[in-house]
Design a protein around this motif. Structure first.
Motif, PDB file in Angstrom:
ATOM      1  N   UNK A  65       0.804  -1.226   0.000  1.00  0.00           N
ATOM      2  CA  UNK A  65       0.000   0.000   0.000  1.00  0.00           C
ATOM      3  C   UNK A  65       0.836   1.275   0.000  1.00  0.00           C
ATOM      4  N   UNK A  66       2.162   1.141  -0.067  1.00  0.00           N
ATOM      5  CA  UNK A  66       3.033   2.311  -0.179  1.00  0.00           C
ATOM      6  C   UNK A  66       3.420   2.953   1.127  1.00  0.00           C
ATOM      7  N   UNK A  67       3.068   2.342   2.264  1.00  0.00           N
ATOM      8  CA  UNK A  67       3.252   2.980   3.571  1.00  0.00           C
ATOM      9  C   UNK A  67       4.697   3.386   3.847  1.00  0.00           C
ATOM     10  N   UNK A  68       5.652   2.536   3.489  1.00  0.00           N
ATOM     11  CA  UNK A  68       7.053   2.832   3.787  1.00  0.00           C
ATOM     12  C   UNK A  68       7.551   4.034   2.981  1.00  0.00           C
ATOM     13  N   UNK A  69       7.222   4.095   1.709  1.00  0.00           N
ATOM     14  CA  UNK A  69       7.652   5.224   0.886  1.00  0.00           C
ATOM     15  C   UNK A  69       6.956   6.514   1.309  1.00  0.00           C
ATOM     16  N   UNK A  70       5.700   6.421   1.699  1.00  0.00           N
ATOM     17  CA  UNK A  70       5.001   7.614   2.193  1.00  0.00           C
ATOM     18  C   UNK A  70       5.699   8.151   3.446  1.00  0.00           C
ATOM     19  N   UNK A  71       6.137   7.237   4.318  1.00  0.00           N
ATOM     20  CA  UNK A  71       6.817   7.652   5.549  1.00  0.00           C
ATOM     21  C   UNK A  71       8.116   8.386   5.229  1.00  0.00           C
ATOM     22  N   UNK A  72       8.838   7.945   4.197  1.00  0.00           N
ATOM     23  CA  UNK A  72      10.081   8.612   3.827  1.00  0.00           C
ATOM     24  C   UNK A  72       9.822  10.012   3.285  1.00  0.00           C
ATOM     25  N   UNK A  73       8.790  10.139   2.474  1.00  0.00           N
ATOM     26  CA  UNK A  73       8.492  11.434   1.860  1.00  0.00           C
ATOM     27  C   UNK A  73       7.926  12.422   2.871  1.00  0.00           C
ATOM     28  N   UNK A  74       7.127  11.916   3.803  1.00  0.00           N
ATOM     29  CA  UNK A  74       6.481  12.796   4.771  1.00  0.00           C
ATOM     30  C   UNK A  74       7.386  13.151   5.941  1.00  0.00           C
ATOM     31  N   UNK A  75       8.609  12.636   5.927  1.00  0.00           N
ATOM     32  CA  UNK A  75       9.577  13.025   6.946  1.00  0.00           C
ATOM     33  C   UNK A  75       9.264  12.532   8.328  1.00  0.00           C
ATOM     34  N   UNK A  76       8.762  11.299   8.447  1.00  0.00           N
ATOM     35  CA  UNK A  76       8.474  10.751   9.778  1.00  0.00           C
ATOM     36  C   UNK A  76       9.756  10.455  10.543  1.00  0.00           C
ATOM     37  N   UNK A  77      10.865  10.402   9.832  1.00  0.00           N
ATOM     38  CA  UNK A  77      12.149  10.278  10.504  1.00  0.00           C
ATOM     39  C   UNK A  77      12.693  11.679  10.717  1.00  0.00           C
ATOM     40  N   UNK A  78      13.853  11.960  10.164  1.00  0.00           N
ATOM     41  CA  UNK A  78      14.467  13.272  10.343  1.00  0.00           C
ATOM     42  C   UNK A  78      14.512  14.087   9.064  1.00  0.00           C
TER      43      UNK A  78
END
Length: 243
Positions: free
Chosen positions: A79-92
């Motif tokens: 469902x794309x969750x991991x790539x969305x997390x990278x783009x939305x800056x859930x890390x740093x």
């Protein structure tokens, strides 16, 4: 556990995942439910899937920070969750969406990821149908060599390990490490999370003279105890390719 010791399962069939994503597409259309973060294990609690994915994001932020020209491939993007997390800056840091590609052999998974991307205004991320073992992922704009700076896998290797033997009598998963090595840029990173294999087992499969991959690091996951033994619910190992 050697991959040859695993019994084939419905979790290793395209029919199963097509059915899963057909249902999730329907759920998303009806109530906006974006679906699950799938890991090929029936014993891992759902919250552990989210924890493992978030830890992958943290690792990527630390060891493969974004660059304007950086290319990122997720194999089995669901469902794309991991790539969305990278783009939305859930890390740093936020990764450039136009440099991210998610591939999945289930058309339903790709349709779901594209629908979720549209709802989040993240349509610059590319999602495409691709059978990773037999097809090269499509090129991003301005890319010529078809290799990637960062490749991610959060359960696809597990699913492929549960496939039936091919007509040639070989287990399909045996070809996976070389596919990764071929598509990884020199100096690039490959990060894999598995619910079925230990850190040691993953290293034994991916670090060979043939692949040329080297161990980089691992993610420390919480441990669980069962039957007098203690271990992690899943394993995450990173590899690199010599520059």
């Amino acid at each position: 556990m050697d991959t040859s010791e695993l019994e084939p399962s419905k979790l290793g069939t395209k029919e199963h995942w097509d059915n899963v994503y057909e249902e999730e597409l329907e759920n998303f259309s009806e109530n906006g439910d974006e679906g699950e973060i799938w890991c090929v294990s029936t014993s891992l609690p759902l919250h552990s899937y989210f924890w493992a994915m978030n830890e992958m994001v943290k690792w990527v932020n630390q060891h493969a920070p974004p660059r304007p020209d950086m290319s990122v491939l997720e194999v089995g993007s669901g469902n794309g969750a991991l790539l969305f997390a990278l783009v939305e800056g859930r890390g740093e840091a936020c990764y450039p969406p136009h440099r991210l590609l998610g591939i999945d052999y289930s058309e339903g998974a790709v349709q779901l990821a594209q629908s979720v991307a549209h709802s989040r205004n993240l349509t610059a991320i590319t999602f495409r149908v691709c059978d990773f073992l037999h097809e090269d992922p499509p090129l991003l704009a301005d890319d010529q060599n078809g290799a990637w700076d960062l490749i991610l896998d959060k359960g696809t290797y597990d699913a492929i390990a549960l496939m039936e033997k091919g007509e040639n009598g070989r287990i399909p998963v045996e070809g996976y490490p070389m596919r990764i090595a071929k598509l990884l840029n020199p100096g690039g990173h490959f990060l894999i999370t598995s619910c079925n294999f230990t850190d040691f087992e993953l290293q034994s499969k991916f670090i060979t003279e043939e692949t040329g991959l080297q161990y980089h690091s691992r993610i420390e996951h919480p441990t669980i105890s069962f039957g007098g033994s203690t271990g992690s619910a899943c394993s995450s190992v990173a590899f690199t390719k010599s520059a």
